[in-house]
Motif scaffolding. Structure first.
Motif, PDB file in Angstrom:
ATOM      1  N   ALA A 132     -78.173-107.346  67.949  1.00 60.37           N
ATOM      2  CA  ALA A 132     -78.613-107.452  68.915  1.00 60.37           C
ATOM      3  C   ALA A 132     -78.962-109.050  68.000  1.00 60.37           C
ATOM      4  O   ALA A 132     -78.949-109.958  68.616  1.00 60.37           O
ATOM      5  N   GLU A 133     -80.007-108.372  66.900  1.00 57.76           N
ATOM      6  CA  GLU A 133     -80.723-110.083  66.397  1.00 57.76           C
ATOM      7  C   GLU A 133     -79.541-110.711  66.178  1.00 57.76           C
ATOM      8  O   GLU A 133     -79.853-111.296  66.259  1.00 57.76           O
ATOM      9  N   THR A 174     -77.085-111.713  66.641  1.00 56.68           N
ATOM     10  CA  THR A 174     -76.749-112.614  68.262  1.00 56.68           C
ATOM     11  C   THR A 174     -77.273-113.148  68.760  1.00 56.68           C
ATOM     12  O   THR A 174     -77.053-114.610  68.546  1.00 56.68           O
ATOM     13  N   ALA A 175     -78.735-113.056  68.240  1.00 60.43           N
ATOM     14  CA  ALA A 175     -79.994-114.046  68.707  1.00 60.43           C
ATOM     15  C   ALA A 175     -80.032-115.212  67.915  1.00 60.43           C
ATOM     16  O   ALA A 175     -80.781-116.042  67.592  1.00 60.43           O
ATOM     17  N   LYS A 176     -79.760-114.659  66.124  1.00 64.65           N
ATOM     18  CA  LYS A 176     -80.002-115.586  64.906  1.00 64.65           C
ATOM     19  C   LYS A 176     -78.681-116.589  65.648  1.00 64.65           C
ATOM     20  O   LYS A 176     -78.978-117.750  65.011  1.00 64.65           O
ATOM     21  N   SER A 210     -79.824-119.178  68.509  1.00 66.66           N
ATOM     22  CA  SER A 210     -81.241-120.298  67.687  1.00 66.66           C
ATOM     23  C   SER A 210     -80.945-120.628  66.543  1.00 66.66           C
ATOM     24  O   SER A 210     -82.156-121.152  66.492  1.00 66.66           O
ATOM     25  N   CYS A 248     -89.314-106.077  64.970  1.00 70.90           N
ATOM     26  CA  CYS A 248     -87.773-106.280  64.844  1.00 70.90           C
ATOM     27  C   CYS A 248     -87.298-104.502  64.312  1.00 70.90           C
ATOM     28  O   CYS A 248     -87.996-103.124  63.774  1.00 70.90           O
ATOM     29  N   ASN A 293     -82.924-111.420  61.799  1.00 72.16           N
ATOM     30  CA  ASN A 293     -84.055-111.405  62.984  1.00 72.16           C
ATOM     31  C   ASN A 293     -84.616-112.264  63.007  1.00 72.16           C
ATOM     32  O   ASN A 293     -85.188-113.099  61.516  1.00 72.16           O
TER      33      ASN A 293
END
Length: 287
Positions: free
Chosen positions: A21-22, A24-26, A29, A231, A239
């Protein structure tokens, strides 16, 4: 114990899922993150060292992020981090890394910043201890910072995998370190040190990854700083919150060090939300 083994398996599985998930967030963003972060001068060399069982590609997103933001980042060049079998093996690895470090420093005409994830951070600190004149600063991501408690607190499944890889139990290796009177838990002298850690780390819990209080207030004035971030362990290299802190600490003046403050990047309601993700903004003199 079966219960502890089951609990550690769940911790590790949860950590790996969270890391996905981190990442994907990277990806989502990244454009905003690049606009926010402090930039390098395009000349500062950075060596990244992967965690145990981690291939070099595991930190490629971090290298790409740093290269896009004014740094010259590359991996350690030794492939998968397979741990260490004994202190003779550690000496060999240190010599190889020392040669690569000198080559980077000579090529760029300045000391190299080291960023190590997990066991890679242990290697980074040792490399800086042996070659302080070649190292600008060390940033560790979820790396054991003191070893007396590590065998009892590090995820038992990870410790077993390490024993299979190296042929040595963690406790056995640490006894060898103690017999040789090697102070590998002490920060490298004269080199700024930042430890990024998480209370939710599924592999190396916070009590093992924070710089101990006795080392934070260094008598020589060398900056040492703990930064707590919400995290996972496996996802620290991707992250966005960690990347923001890493870029900030790389850009900080080593001679006029100001502790990391995420509020510098937050406005309005986000300032309050930042406390959830950076719950303990620790200064170099704090616990």
């Amino acid at each position: 114990m079966p219960f502890q083994a089951g609990l550690d398996l769940l911790r590790l599985q949860g950590d790996i899922v969270w890391a996905g998930a981190e990442f994907t967030a990277k990806v989502v963003s990244d454009p905003f993150l690049r606009m926010m972060v402090r930039k390098g001068d395009g000349k500062t060399p950075v060596m990244t060292l992967p965690g145990f069982t981690g291939p070099e590609v595991s930190l490629q997103p971090l290298n790409q992020f740093l290269n896009a933001n004014g740094y010259v980042a590359q991996s350690w060049g030794l492939g998968v981090n397979r741990g260490i079998r004994d202190m003779a093996h550690m000496e060999n690895l240190s010599a190889l890394l020392g040669d690569r470090l000198k080559e980077m420093a000579d090529r760029h005409g300045r000391p190299v910043a080291l960023i190590g994830q997990s066991l890679g951070g242990v290697f980074a600190r040792e490399l800086a201890r042996r070659n302080p004149e070649l190292v600008d600063r060390v940033i560790t991501l979820g790396s054991p910072a003191h070893f007396s408690e590590a065998p009892k607190k590090v995820n038992a499944l990870v410790a077993r995998v390490m024993a299979l890889y190296t042929g040595r139990a963690v406790e056995e290796l640490l006894r060898e370190v103690e017999d040789l009177n090697l102070n590998i838990s002490e920060p490298p002298p004269g080199v700024p040190l930042v430890s990024i850690y998480s209370l939710y780390d599924g592999v190396a819990p916070a009590p093992t990854t924070r710089i101990p209080q006795r080392f934070l207030a260094s008598k020589d004035g060398v900056p040492r700083e703990n930064i707590e971030i919400v995290c996972s362990h496996c996802g620290m290299g991707v992250n966005p919150l960690v990347l923001l802190a890493v870029a900030d600490r790389l850009a900080e003046d080593g001679k006029n060090w100001v502790p990391f403050d995420p509020l510098n990047y937050a406005t309005g309601p986000i300032r309050h939300a930042s406390r959830w993700f950076y719950p303990s903004r620790l200064s170099p003199s704090a616990a």
